[in-house]
Design an enzyme around this catalytic site. Sequence first.
Site, mmCIF file in Angstrom:
data_model
loop_
_atom_site.group_PDB
_atom_site.id
_atom_site.type_symbol
_atom_site.label_atom_id
_atom_site.label_comp_id
_atom_site.label_asym_id
_atom_site.label_seq_id
_atom_site.Cartn_x
_atom_site.Cartn_y
_atom_site.Cartn_z
ATOM 1 N N LYS A 161 17.412 2.781 8.045
ATOM 2 C CA LYS A 161 17.595 4.163 8.864
ATOM 3 C C LYS A 161 17.416 3.914 10.214
ATOM 4 O O LYS A 161 15.943 3.908 10.509
ATOM 5 C CB LYS A 161 17.198 5.544 8.280
ATOM 6 C CG LYS A 161 17.842 6.568 8.882
ATOM 7 C CD LYS A 161 17.010 7.866 8.977
ATOM 8 C CE LYS A 161 15.848 7.922 10.118
ATOM 9 N NZ LYS A 161 16.588 8.043 11.452
ATOM 10 N N GLU A 236 3.482 1.003 10.954
ATOM 11 C CA GLU A 236 3.378 0.652 12.133
ATOM 12 C C GLU A 236 3.454 1.819 12.925
ATOM 13 O O GLU A 236 4.592 2.459 13.159
ATOM 14 C CB GLU A 236 4.356 -0.349 12.442
ATOM 15 C CG GLU A 236 4.214 -1.564 11.779
ATOM 16 C CD GLU A 236 3.061 -2.505 12.077
ATOM 17 O OE1 GLU A 236 2.030 -2.217 12.896
ATOM 18 O OE2 GLU A 236 2.915 -3.643 11.454
ATOM 19 N N CYS A 270 4.473 0.611 21.600
ATOM 20 C CA CYS A 270 3.483 1.002 20.853
ATOM 21 C C CYS A 270 2.308 -0.176 21.316
ATOM 22 O O CYS A 270 1.045 0.314 21.138
ATOM 23 C CB CYS A 270 3.654 0.719 19.203
ATOM 24 S SG CYS A 270 4.566 -0.466 18.870
ATOM 25 N N GLU A 363 -1.631 8.769 23.581
ATOM 26 C CA GLU A 363 -0.395 7.880 23.836
ATOM 27 C C GLU A 363 0.569 8.612 24.542
ATOM 28 O O GLU A 363 1.080 9.499 24.054
ATOM 29 C CB GLU A 363 0.214 7.497 22.361
ATOM 30 C CG GLU A 363 1.362 6.492 22.526
ATOM 31 C CD GLU A 363 1.968 6.172 21.270
ATOM 32 O OE1 GLU A 363 1.970 6.783 20.357
ATOM 33 O OE2 GLU A 363 1.890 4.598 21.004
HETATM 34 P P1 NAP Z 1 9.003 9.326 14.947
HETATM 35 O O1 NAP Z 1 9.610 10.792 15.312
HETATM 36 O O2 NAP Z 1 7.894 9.288 14.306
HETATM 37 O O3 NAP Z 1 10.472 8.453 14.327
HETATM 38 C C1 NAP Z 1 10.473 7.205 13.643
HETATM 39 C C2 NAP Z 1 11.593 7.315 12.661
HETATM 40 O O4 NAP Z 1 11.343 8.227 11.615
HETATM 41 C C3 NAP Z 1 13.013 7.837 13.202
HETATM 42 O O5 NAP Z 1 13.887 6.777 12.588
HETATM 43 C C4 NAP Z 1 12.883 9.228 12.626
HETATM 44 O O6 NAP Z 1 14.103 9.676 12.631
HETATM 45 C C5 NAP Z 1 12.391 9.026 11.375
HETATM 46 N N1 NAP Z 1 11.826 10.384 10.783
HETATM 47 C C6 NAP Z 1 11.303 11.389 11.424
HETATM 48 N N2 NAP Z 1 11.087 12.287 10.375
HETATM 49 C C7 NAP Z 1 11.168 11.738 9.299
HETATM 50 C C8 NAP Z 1 10.697 12.077 7.859
HETATM 51 N N3 NAP Z 1 10.362 13.734 7.711
HETATM 52 N N4 NAP Z 1 10.949 11.262 7.037
HETATM 53 C C9 NAP Z 1 11.271 10.262 7.192
HETATM 54 N N5 NAP Z 1 11.382 9.571 8.351
HETATM 55 C C10 NAP Z 1 11.627 10.289 9.322
HETATM 56 O O7 NAP Z 1 8.758 8.363 16.132
HETATM 57 P P2 NAP Z 1 9.709 8.139 17.517
HETATM 58 O O8 NAP Z 1 9.752 9.329 18.225
HETATM 59 O O9 NAP Z 1 10.967 7.481 17.334
HETATM 60 O O10 NAP Z 1 8.913 6.986 17.952
HETATM 61 C C11 NAP Z 1 7.873 7.207 18.868
HETATM 62 C C12 NAP Z 1 6.412 6.904 18.310
HETATM 63 O O11 NAP Z 1 6.522 5.627 17.066
HETATM 64 C C13 NAP Z 1 5.328 6.470 19.264
HETATM 65 O O12 NAP Z 1 4.102 7.284 18.522
HETATM 66 C C14 NAP Z 1 4.997 4.901 19.052
HETATM 67 O O13 NAP Z 1 3.720 4.635 19.206
HETATM 68 C C15 NAP Z 1 5.458 4.547 17.527
HETATM 69 N N6 NAP Z 1 5.834 3.581 17.380
HETATM 70 C C16 NAP Z 1 5.067 2.632 16.938
HETATM 71 C C17 NAP Z 1 5.380 1.175 16.603
HETATM 72 C C18 NAP Z 1 4.710 -0.058 15.833
HETATM 73 O O14 NAP Z 1 4.809 -0.850 15.696
HETATM 74 N N7 NAP Z 1 3.342 0.429 15.714
HETATM 75 C C19 NAP Z 1 6.508 0.697 17.133
HETATM 76 C C20 NAP Z 1 7.475 1.825 17.858
HETATM 77 C C21 NAP Z 1 7.256 3.019 17.880
HETATM 78 P P3 NAP Z 1 14.882 10.372 13.683
HETATM 79 O O15 NAP Z 1 15.142 9.575 14.607
HETATM 80 O O16 NAP Z 1 15.972 11.310 12.853
HETATM 81 O O17 NAP Z 1 14.054 11.423 14.351
#
Ligand code: NAP
Length: 461
Positions: A161, A236, A270, A363
């Site tokens: 996804k 991650e 990240c 962050e």
């Molecule tokens: P996010 O809101 O956590 O979303 C990540 C993914 O999870 C998206 O595909 C999202 O779908 C999905 N998701 C949301 N709610 C869910 C649920 N209840 N069950 C399963 N999946 C669900 O994060 P983001 O806003 O996309 O990205 C920003 C954050 O990600 C930052 O905190 C960043 O540090 C972190 N990040 C970490 C890394 C790493 O490698 N450590 C890499 C990249 C990003 P939707 O698109 O529909 O919301």
Amino acid sequence: MTTVSTSDAAYDVINPATEQIVRTVAMADAAAADAAIVRARGAFDSWRRIAPADRGRLLRRFAEQVDAHLEELAQLEVANAGHTISNARWEAGNVRDVLTYYSAAPERLFGRQIPVAGGVDITFKEPLGVVGVIVPWNFPMPIAGWGFVPALAAGNTVVLKPAELTPLTAMRLGELALDAGIPEGVFTVLPGKGSIVGQRFVDHMDVRKIVFTGSTEVGKAVMAGCAQHVKRVTLELGGKSANVVFADSDLEKAAATAPYAVFDNAGQDCCARSRILVERRVFDRFMELLEPAVQGVRVEDPGLDTAEMGPLISRKQWDTVASYVPDDAPVAFRGSAPEGPGFWFAPTVLTPADPRDRAVTEEIFGPVVSVVPFEDEADAIRLANDGPYGLSGSIWTNDLGRAFRVARGIETGNLSVNSHSSVRYSTPFGGFKSSGLGRELGPDALDSFTDVKNVFLATEG
Ligand code: NAP
Ligand code: MG
């Protein structure tokens, strides 16, 4: 491609540099997610049995397809995510390289022979079944690849996804897999909402492992959901990494490179080194050197070869980032950004007086960095470790002993000395503390896509 049932929701993908609609994407609903999981479960029985050399060959063909469409994928990412074209080419190339690297894995998925009495004991690394990969919007191609490639190489099938905001390159990768001869059902990309499609991956019995990259908040909920089925999970999550600059370092080089360690991908990384910790006796000199470096960052149309930084991903992200730079913020200096449409945010350097300031501890996921002084080595390690995260970091010093002492002292998964590199496909990547669980990439990633089976064969009558 198999047609999937979709929810009424169609999503308008927006170009963040222009605010124009790029394409309208049909979103999968829960029924479509379930159907895809059932197909992936069906495809697993034959995929796992494909001869190892043939599975490797299919992954290399997939890599060739990605290579042949590298420019198309890169342009798609510029339009969908506002990534600079040079970054986007690297990202598509990274998917190709990860495919090539793990194409050698099927023939090298070794178990062990363990000495025991009365027979022969052998371990096998068995694939898990269907793996669900949930991807964020900040690096749509590489983060997808780090999940689906080793999963496929180990003999699992994958449902993936992409983030709602950035589905286009993942959808194209799904098509290229079929063109490469990867059988139907082995790798399925399902654009949809996290709360619907992602949640089905977590809840569905037949998904045996989740690879989740995203926010710590959603990651915790995913982990709790996985616990219901004792489902394997790799997380991650976020970071607030420190770039630690000692007085004995090459200060010119440290200052010249620091902006790119945090402003690359507009800070939506990240691993962004969003805290610069500088030894107090060189603090003023460092800031003098940092200012022209920040002002030299080229923030412009990400399609231009010269672009070094593009816009933020969305208006919502812009609002979040802007909340860290209120009118009375301790701004030391800023770079520039284009006017007009697009979610542009100029690179911003803060010097908060209070190390508990939320700009220092939270962050931001945008082009905002805080510079904080430290007294000595112990103080540097203490400040670097202050907070819930532990993903990445950099250390600048010309004292080799200090470099290793500080590297061992900082509680973080990925450190670089006198550079800012952090993710190589041949080395492990992942977080300490609240930054994650498990490791991706490198030689050991296959362990998290397999379970060990022990078989004893009696040789005595
Ligand atoms: P996010 O809101 O956590 O979303 C990540 C993914 O999870 C998206 O595909 C999202 O779908 C999905 N998701 C949301 N709610 C869910 C649920 N209840 N069950 C399963 N999946 C669900 O994060 P983001 O806003 O996309 O990205 C920003 C954050 O990600 C930052 O905190 C960043 O540090 C972190 N990040 C970490 C890394 C790493 O490698 N450590 C890499 C990249 C990003 P939707 O698109 O529909 O919301
Ligand atoms: Mg989100």
